[in-house]
Design a protein around this motif. Structure first.
Motif, PDB file in Angstrom:
ATOM      1  N   GLU A 135       0.829  -1.201   0.000  1.00 47.82           N
ATOM      2  CA  GLU A 135       0.000   0.000   0.000  1.00 47.82           C
ATOM      3  C   GLU A 135       0.864   1.251   0.000  1.00 47.82           C
ATOM      4  O   GLU A 135       0.622   2.187  -0.765  1.00 47.82           O
ATOM      5  CB  GLU A 135      -0.921  -0.006   1.223  1.00 47.82           C
ATOM      6  CG  GLU A 135      -1.818   1.208   1.311  1.00 47.82           C
ATOM      7  CD  GLU A 135      -2.688   1.182   2.559  1.00 47.82           C
ATOM      8  OE1 GLU A 135      -3.887   1.432   2.426  1.00 47.82           O
ATOM      9  OE2 GLU A 135      -2.161   0.920   3.664  1.00 47.82           O
ATOM     10  N   TRP A 136       1.893   1.270   0.821  1.00 46.29           N
ATOM     11  CA  TRP A 136       2.790   2.415   0.878  1.00 46.29           C
ATOM     12  C   TRP A 136       3.436   2.652  -0.489  1.00 46.29           C
ATOM     13  O   TRP A 136       3.488   3.785  -0.974  1.00 46.29           O
ATOM     14  CB  TRP A 136       3.848   2.177   1.959  1.00 46.29           C
ATOM     15  CG  TRP A 136       4.864   3.273   2.034  1.00 46.29           C
ATOM     16  CD1 TRP A 136       4.711   4.492   2.632  1.00 46.29           C
ATOM     17  CD2 TRP A 136       6.174   3.260   1.486  1.00 46.29           C
ATOM     18  NE1 TRP A 136       5.857   5.234   2.483  1.00 46.29           N
ATOM     19  CE2 TRP A 136       6.762   4.494   1.779  1.00 46.29           C
ATOM     20  CE3 TRP A 136       6.905   2.315   0.769  1.00 46.29           C
ATOM     21  CZ2 TRP A 136       8.053   4.811   1.383  1.00 46.29           C
ATOM     22  CZ3 TRP A 136       8.189   2.641   0.380  1.00 46.29           C
ATOM     23  CH2 TRP A 136       8.743   3.873   0.688  1.00 46.29           C
ATOM     24  N   LEU A 137       3.902   1.577  -1.132  1.00 45.09           N
ATOM     25  CA  LEU A 137       4.533   1.716  -2.448  1.00 45.09           C
ATOM     26  C   LEU A 137       3.544   2.212  -3.500  1.00 45.09           C
ATOM     27  O   LEU A 137       3.873   3.085  -4.300  1.00 45.09           O
ATOM     28  CB  LEU A 137       5.135   0.378  -2.892  1.00 45.09           C
ATOM     29  CG  LEU A 137       6.425  -0.018  -2.192  1.00 45.09           C
ATOM     30  CD1 LEU A 137       6.744  -1.479  -2.455  1.00 45.09           C
ATOM     31  CD2 LEU A 137       7.569   0.876  -2.634  1.00 45.09           C
ATOM     32  N   ALA A 141       5.146   5.692  -4.299  1.00 47.78           N
ATOM     33  CA  ALA A 141       6.303   5.448  -5.163  1.00 47.78           C
ATOM     34  C   ALA A 141       5.911   5.449  -6.639  1.00 47.78           C
ATOM     35  O   ALA A 141       4.835   4.986  -7.009  1.00 47.78           O
ATOM     36  CB  ALA A 141       6.950   4.110  -4.791  1.00 47.78           C
ATOM     37  N   ASP A 142       6.822   5.928  -7.454  1.00 46.03           N
ATOM     38  CA  ASP A 142       6.599   5.882  -8.900  1.00 46.03           C
ATOM     39  C   ASP A 142       6.818   4.443  -9.390  1.00 46.03           C
ATOM     40  O   ASP A 142       7.379   3.615  -8.659  1.00 46.03           O
ATOM     41  CB  ASP A 142       7.542   6.868  -9.615  1.00 46.03           C
ATOM     42  CG  ASP A 142       8.998   6.519  -9.389  1.00 46.03           C
ATOM     43  OD1 ASP A 142       9.489   5.535  -9.990  1.00 46.03           O
ATOM     44  OD2 ASP A 142       9.658   7.223  -8.602  1.00 46.03           O
ATOM     45  N   PRO A 143       6.383   4.127 -10.609  1.00 41.21           N
ATOM     46  CA  PRO A 143       6.496   2.750 -11.109  1.00 41.21           C
ATOM     47  C   PRO A 143       7.922   2.192 -11.090  1.00 41.21           C
ATOM     48  O   PRO A 143       8.118   1.018 -10.768  1.00 41.21           O
ATOM     49  CB  PRO A 143       5.949   2.850 -12.534  1.00 41.21           C
ATOM     50  CG  PRO A 143       4.962   3.966 -12.461  1.00 41.21           C
ATOM     51  CD  PRO A 143       5.589   4.955 -11.517  1.00 41.21           C
ATOM     52  N   GLN A 144       8.911   3.009 -11.412  1.00 43.59           N
ATOM     53  CA  GLN A 144      10.287   2.506 -11.414  1.00 43.59           C
ATOM     54  C   GLN A 144      10.731   2.121 -10.008  1.00 43.59           C
ATOM     55  O   GLN A 144      11.356   1.090  -9.808  1.00 43.59           O
ATOM     56  CB  GLN A 144      11.241   3.540 -12.005  1.00 43.59           C
ATOM     57  CG  GLN A 144      12.679   3.034 -12.080  1.00 43.59           C
ATOM     58  CD  GLN A 144      13.574   3.951 -12.867  1.00 43.59           C
ATOM     59  OE1 GLN A 144      13.210   4.398 -13.949  1.00 43.59           O
ATOM     60  NE2 GLN A 144      14.751   4.241 -12.324  1.00 43.59           N
ATOM     61  N   HIS A 149      11.945  -2.026  -5.997  1.00 47.86           N
ATOM     62  CA  HIS A 149      11.590  -2.662  -4.716  1.00 47.86           C
ATOM     63  C   HIS A 149      11.251  -4.132  -4.931  1.00 47.86           C
ATOM     64  O   HIS A 149      11.683  -4.998  -4.163  1.00 47.86           O
ATOM     65  CB  HIS A 149      10.415  -1.921  -4.078  1.00 47.86           C
ATOM     66  CG  HIS A 149      10.000  -2.474  -2.756  1.00 47.86           C
ATOM     67  ND1 HIS A 149       9.118  -3.516  -2.623  1.00 47.86           N
ATOM     68  CD2 HIS A 149      10.369  -2.126  -1.490  1.00 47.86           C
ATOM     69  CE1 HIS A 149       8.952  -3.789  -1.346  1.00 47.86           C
ATOM     70  NE2 HIS A 149       9.696  -2.958  -0.642  1.00 47.86           N
ATOM     71  N   PHE A 150      10.480  -4.410  -5.974  1.00 52.10           N
ATOM     72  CA  PHE A 150      10.130  -5.793  -6.311  1.00 52.10           C
ATOM     73  C   PHE A 150      11.397  -6.618  -6.552  1.00 52.10           C
ATOM     74  O   PHE A 150      11.538  -7.721  -6.017  1.00 52.10           O
ATOM     75  CB  PHE A 150       9.222  -5.807  -7.547  1.00 52.10           C
ATOM     76  CG  PHE A 150       8.867  -7.176  -8.040  1.00 52.10           C
ATOM     77  CD1 PHE A 150       7.843  -7.891  -7.454  1.00 52.10           C
ATOM     78  CD2 PHE A 150       9.552  -7.743  -9.100  1.00 52.10           C
ATOM     79  CE1 PHE A 150       7.514  -9.160  -7.905  1.00 52.10           C
ATOM     80  CE2 PHE A 150       9.231  -9.007  -9.556  1.00 52.10           C
ATOM     81  CZ  PHE A 150       8.208  -9.720  -8.959  1.00 52.10           C
ATOM     82  N   TYR A 169       1.023  -6.960 -11.013  1.00 51.54           N
ATOM     83  CA  TYR A 169       1.278  -6.867  -9.575  1.00 51.54           C
ATOM     84  C   TYR A 169       1.672  -5.442  -9.178  1.00 51.54           C
ATOM     85  O   TYR A 169       1.266  -4.948  -8.122  1.00 51.54           O
ATOM     86  CB  TYR A 169       2.387  -7.850  -9.172  1.00 51.54           C
ATOM     87  CG  TYR A 169       2.759  -7.784  -7.722  1.00 51.54           C
ATOM     88  CD1 TYR A 169       1.920  -8.318  -6.742  1.00 51.54           C
ATOM     89  CD2 TYR A 169       3.936  -7.187  -7.312  1.00 51.54           C
ATOM     90  CE1 TYR A 169       2.250  -8.255  -5.403  1.00 51.54           C
ATOM     91  CE2 TYR A 169       4.280  -7.115  -5.969  1.00 51.54           C
ATOM     92  CZ  TYR A 169       3.437  -7.654  -5.021  1.00 51.54           C
ATOM     93  OH  TYR A 169       3.761  -7.585  -3.683  1.00 51.54           O
ATOM     94  N   LEU A 170       2.459  -4.791 -10.036  1.00 49.26           N
ATOM     95  CA  LEU A 170       2.945  -3.443  -9.734  1.00 49.26           C
ATOM     96  C   LEU A 170       1.934  -2.355 -10.058  1.00 49.26           C
ATOM     97  O   LEU A 170       2.151  -1.190  -9.733  1.00 49.26           O
ATOM     98  CB  LEU A 170       4.245  -3.176 -10.509  1.00 49.26           C
ATOM     99  CG  LEU A 170       5.432  -4.061 -10.141  1.00 49.26           C
ATOM    100  CD1 LEU A 170       6.593  -3.798 -11.087  1.00 49.26           C
ATOM    101  CD2 LEU A 170       5.840  -3.867  -8.694  1.00 49.26           C
TER     102      LEU A 170
END
Length: 190
Positions: A135-137, A141-144, A149-150, A169-170
């Motif tokens: 949720e935080w990401l 966070a932007d897609p990159q 992180h993934f 997933y992203l």
């Protein structure tokens, strides 16, 4: 005599007697790639332990868009918390990406087992950590950054999944993922 507690490989510690009791009430199930464990609308009434393989929990919209809620792989344990708490049908499908060997524990038995409160707490804590992080990401966070992180946290999945599955997933498109990978490759070559 085999060490049942070690062979069960649960997220909580159990002794031999507890392991035997759990094994007796559980059953193994195999799934072929692309075979569903459950569909949206079903009433999944078990806790699932992944012995081998890889699954995805996915949500499909009426418009044909797919979102991947979560991946499950070796040693993961999961259940449909929403169904357990509300009794309403599952809101997502769980499907094998690779051939899987699973152990299914019926919730009707587990809820009465003396181990359940401790096991349930361990499951909730893990689920909360994963959900809070995702949720935080997704919110900040932007897609990159989400993709990096993934890669950092799930490097073993990057080689086991198709691009469209990672993108789903992203929360991005496969085209965006391709652009991000190209950009990262260029940065790494510099």
């Amino acid at each position: 005599m085999p060490d049942l507690a070690a062979s069960l490989r649960l997220s909580i510690e159990v002794n031999e007697e507890e392991a035997e009791r759990l094994l007796l009430c559980s059953r193994q199930q195999t799934l072929a790639a692309r075979q569903s464990l459950w569909h949206a609308g079903d009433h999944p009434a078990w806790l699932v332990q992944v012995c081998s393989g890889l699954l995805r929990a996915r949500i499909s919209t009426d418009e044909g868009r797919e979102y991947i809620k979560e991946f499950y792989w070796e040693r993961d344990e999961f259940l449909d918390f929403h169904h357990l708490l509300t009794g309403t049908p599952a809101r997502y499908d769980v499907e094998a990406i690779e051939p899987c060997l699973l152990r299914l524990f019926p919730l009707s038995r587990l809820l009465q087992d003396p181990l359940w409160p401790r096991w349930y707490q361990a499951l909730l804590e893990r689920q909360l950590r994963v959900k809070e992080e995702k949720e935080w990401l997704l919110l900040t966070a932007d897609p990159q950054t989400r993709y990096c992180h993934f890669l950092e946290h799930y490097p073993q999945l990057d080689i086991r999944l198709k691009d469209n599955q990672i993108a789903a997933y992203l929360g991005i498109t496969p085209i965006s993922l391709s652009r991000i990978r190209r950009r990262l490759k260029t940065l790494n070559q510099s």
